[in-house]
Scaffold this active site. Structure first.
Site, PDB file in Angstrom:
ATOM      1  N   TYR A 113       0.854  -1.192   0.000  1.00 62.70           N
ATOM      2  CA  TYR A 113       0.000   0.000   0.000  1.00 62.70           C
ATOM      3  C   TYR A 113       0.885   1.234   0.000  1.00 62.70           C
ATOM      4  O   TYR A 113       1.577   1.527   0.969  1.00 62.70           O
ATOM      5  CB  TYR A 113      -0.915  -0.021   1.221  1.00 62.70           C
ATOM      6  N   LYS A 160      -1.771  -1.560  -3.884  1.00 65.75           N
ATOM      7  CA  LYS A 160      -2.713  -0.462  -4.033  1.00 65.75           C
ATOM      8  C   LYS A 160      -1.892   0.815  -4.113  1.00 65.75           C
ATOM      9  O   LYS A 160      -1.179   1.169  -3.169  1.00 65.75           O
ATOM     10  CB  LYS A 160      -3.682  -0.376  -2.849  1.00 65.75           C
TER      11      LYS A 160
END
Length: 333
Positions: free
Chosen positions: A174, A202
């Site tokens: 992330y 992500k």
């Protein structure tokens, strides 16, 4: 884009009507070359807002009510304890309770991604194991950033490798530089994509060139890229991302799933028109007004938003009116 070479001739009669009339315009999203993913992340994931009561306690009843409404939207899964879940403000006990609550309400065919990133590698490993025990399918691990000057590519590769080795569930990286001040370096991503238990990233930075390069450089690995915002979702699909983790999906989940479908079916004009209407509302509930704006907008669409946990402050009346105007001028209210 060409249709994937994996499509067999027996499937063509079903798929042909989805293509445009001209042969050269058969432009559905193709399946990237490389191995089949061990866990399919294609689709839309809302990073759930954490509901609080008037006394700023986690309101599990309202969380369950929101989940019952989201059950009618074709999400691929849900993300809990991300940036929009006010993750840094929750106690360790609350974090695990939220995961358990969502897992009980979520159908088994829907994925549950849970934020487990901490500043130290040891704490991240311990929390990741606990998240798995609470019912998470995937760990979403944000970059450690307090000592960001020391977070070299080598340090981050070591950190994530240790987490990936120890985690009983797959790990998604992330990168959210707006909050951490740190972009996960490309060379680190390419190295980590080769880890058998690290299945994706992500990326919330919004650099489409960078996202396209991630897709390109990891195409031979079991690794998928997820767009971190609804504002650049269509552009992300155009360069090959698998799906999106989008704050705006807490509010406009059905339209975002529609945008996902339109892109996959190659209906680019309709997708572009829809994307244009989502850009300003997305900016409003992310960069402009943040989580207080997201929670206020949720209330207008039948969800429980409620207060944020201090020190996040509520919107002023003027800000609320500006937020409402953003949604109404784009045809959502």
């Amino acid at each position: 884009m060409a249709l994937s070479t994996r499509l067999t001739s027996s499937l063509w009669p079903t798929l042909a009507p989805l293509c445009w009339a001209a042969p050269r315009q058969c432009r559905r999203l193709s399946t990237p070359q490389g191995p089949e993913p061990s866990l399919d992340l294609r689709g839309i994931f809302p990073p759930l807002a954490t509901p609080f009561s008037s006394t700023q306690e986690v309101d599990y009843a309202q969380l369950e009510e929101n989940l019952s409404r989201y059950a009618n939207i074709p999400f691929r899964g849900l993300v809990v304890l991300g940036s929009n879940g006010e993750y840094p403000y929750l106690t360790p006990h609350e974090r695990l309770e939220v995961v358990s609550c969502v897992r009980r309400a979520l159908p088994r065919d829907h994925l549950l991604l849970a934020g487990s990133g901490c500043e130290s590698t040891q704490a991240t490993v311990e929390l990741t194991v606990s998240m798995a025990e609470a019912g998470a399918d995937v760990a979403l691990v944000v970059t450690p950033c307090y000592y960001r000057g020391a977070m070299t590519s080598a340090a981050l590769v070591h950190h994530y490798t240790e987490v990936g080795d120890a985690s009983p569930i797959p790990v998604v990286l992330y990168s959210v530089p707006a909050n951490t001040g740190l972009d996960l370096p490309m060379e680190a991503i390419i190295t980590l994509a080769q880890h058998p238990n690290i299945i994706g990233i992500k990326d919330s930075g919004g650099d489409i060139t960078r996202m396209g390069l991630m897709v390109h450089k990891t195409r031979q690995e079991d690794f998928q890229v997820l767009a971190g915002s609804a504002g650049f979702l269509l552009a992300s699909y155009a360069v090959g991302v698998s799906g999106g983790v989008c704050a705006l999906a807490n509010v406009l989940g059905a339209p975002l799933c529609q945008l996902d479908r339109l892109c996959r079916e190659g209906q680019w004009q309709e997708a572009r028109n829809l994307q244009h209407r989502l850009i300003e509302p997305n900016t409003a509930v992310t960069r402009r007004f943040g989580i207080p704006g997201l929670k206020k907008a949720m209330e207008w669409f039948g969800y429980y938003g409620g207060p944020c946990r201090a020190p996040l402050a509520p919107l002023s009346p003027i800000q609320i009116e500006e937020l409402r105007s953003t949604f109404s001028t784009n045809g959502w209210l």
